[in-house]
Scaffold this motif. Structure first.
Motif, short mmCIF file in Angstrom:
data_model
loop_
_atom_site.label_atom_id
_atom_site.label_comp_id
_atom_site.label_asym_id
_atom_site.label_seq_id
_atom_site.Cartn_x
_atom_site.Cartn_y
_atom_site.Cartn_z
N SER A 175 0.83 -1.22 0.00
CA SER A 175 0.00 0.00 0.00
C SER A 175 0.86 1.26 0.00
O SER A 175 0.43 2.31 0.49
N LYS A 301 -7.27 -4.69 8.46
CA LYS A 301 -7.05 -5.76 7.48
C LYS A 301 -6.19 -5.32 6.31
O LYS A 301 -6.37 -5.83 5.19
N ASN A 302 -5.27 -4.37 6.53
CA ASN A 302 -4.42 -3.95 5.41
C ASN A 302 -3.45 -5.07 5.05
O ASN A 302 -2.96 -5.79 5.94
N PRO A 303 -3.19 -5.25 3.77
CA PRO A 303 -2.29 -6.35 3.37
C PRO A 303 -0.87 -6.10 3.85
O PRO A 303 -0.37 -4.98 3.84
N THR A 305 3.23 -8.02 3.87
CA THR A 305 4.08 -9.03 3.25
C THR A 305 5.16 -9.45 4.22
O THR A 305 5.44 -8.77 5.21
#
Length: 330
Positions: A175, A301-303, A305
């Motif tokens: 993001s 719920k932000n992605p 990695t």
């Protein structure tokens, strides 16, 4: 309003670990300290998440106005706190020199808080916290540039993983937003600059102020600066806020709660500092950032990695190494 470090809006200028820290060794003292730490965590993480919710999820895209609300609440609540404690520690009026210095600190402080709130419109809280963890890097850099203050080589070496971690996290952030990143870096550098200036401008024993006294003096200055800034940069903010208050009464409670938490960040940071040691405060501060990251990911719920989380971990490890290196160099 970190937000955030050290994540409190105003890092303390008084030494921690005094008689109050010693008194916290008993069962009742430990229970009180645990409660203060819990309140510190809750207010820090709460204001951060509410800022993100209002500015990004709710759609109230007025960070300058939001900061003005924070500082207005801080001015009012600081006055109430001052009135409640004035009988035991009356405050002396500021000298002309002190007033000028407080005004400078207030301007730097406002800029850093506004930039931090702007960044939350574009960046997830987890990445915002990763960038904010680089505050020691900017503090060391600015202290050298402004005051010629040098650190030991080991201390500078410990800053390498602090920066490397953010580089790794940036490459793995799904993001990522360039403008939000610039604002977040600016906010972090602004907090570091305020810390350095605070140490220079208010360092003499005659002029030393603790963090709550400083907030009491600075909050009205911040309001004076932020009100015209809001009118120029966000002219429809007040009208939008009034319309939202009529349509959704919960918006008023969100705004009041958010603004009150912004003050509680400073109050709880002051009290935790008073009742713990500097080392304990450093450890708690590092853990607080990690807790904020986990809570924000669960809520928004932000992605994320593996590379992003690895980068944040490297940065936190660097911050810990930096603290150890500074402790050994003293």
């Amino acid at each position: 309003m970190r937000q955030q470090e050290d994540r409190a809006l105003l890092p303390t200028t008084t030494a921690a670990g005094g008689p109050d820290a010693a008194a916290a060794s008993g069962p009742s003292g430990r229970l009180r300290t645990a409660g203060l730490v819990a309140a510190w965590y809750a207010s820090n993480i709460g204001v951060l998440l509410l800022n993100k919710y209002l500015l990004s999820v709710y759609g109230f895209r007025y960070p300058v106005f939001l900061t003005a609300c924070h500082m207005s609440a801080s001015a009012l609540l600081s006055s109430a706190f001052a009135a409640a404690t004035s009988s035991s520690s009356p405050r002396r009026p500021l000298s002309r020199g002190q007033a000028a210095r407080v005004a400078v600190l207030g301007a730097v402080f406002c800029g850093s808080v506004v930039a931090g709130n702007v960044s939350l419109r574009y960046l997830p809280v987890s990445f915002n916290q990763a960038v904010g963890a680089t505050t020691p890097f900017f503090t060391a850099l600015i202290a050298y540039a402004v005051a010629g203050r040098r650190e030991a080589r080991a201390t500078y070496a410990a800053l390498l993983p602090v920066v490397a971690g953010v580089v790794i996290a940036t490459g793995g952030e799904p993001s990522f937003h360039l403008f939000g990143f610039i604002m977040c870096v600016g906010a972090t550098a602004g907090r570091a600059l305020k810390t350095v200036l605070q140490g220079i401008l208010l360092s003499s024993e005659e002029e030393k102020l603790n963090s709550m006294d400083l907030l009491w003096y600075m909050a009205p200055v911040a309001v004076v600066l932020l009100v015209p800034a809001t009118l120029m940069m966000e002219p429809d903010a007040l009208g939008t806020a009034a319309a939202l208050a009529r349509e959704d009464p919960s918006f008023v409670w969100l705004l009041l709660g958010n603004s009150s938490l912004a003050y509680l960040v400073n109050l709880t940071n002051f009290l935790v500092t008073k009742h713990t040691s500097p080392l304990t405060l450093q450890v708690l501060g590092n853990a607080k950032g990690a807790v904020a990251v986990v809570v924000s990911i669960l809520i928004f719920k932000n992605p994320v990695t593996v590379m992003g989380m690895l980068g944040y971990g490297v940065t936190i490890a660097g911050v810990v190494l930096y603290g150890e290196a500074k402790k050994r160099s003293k």
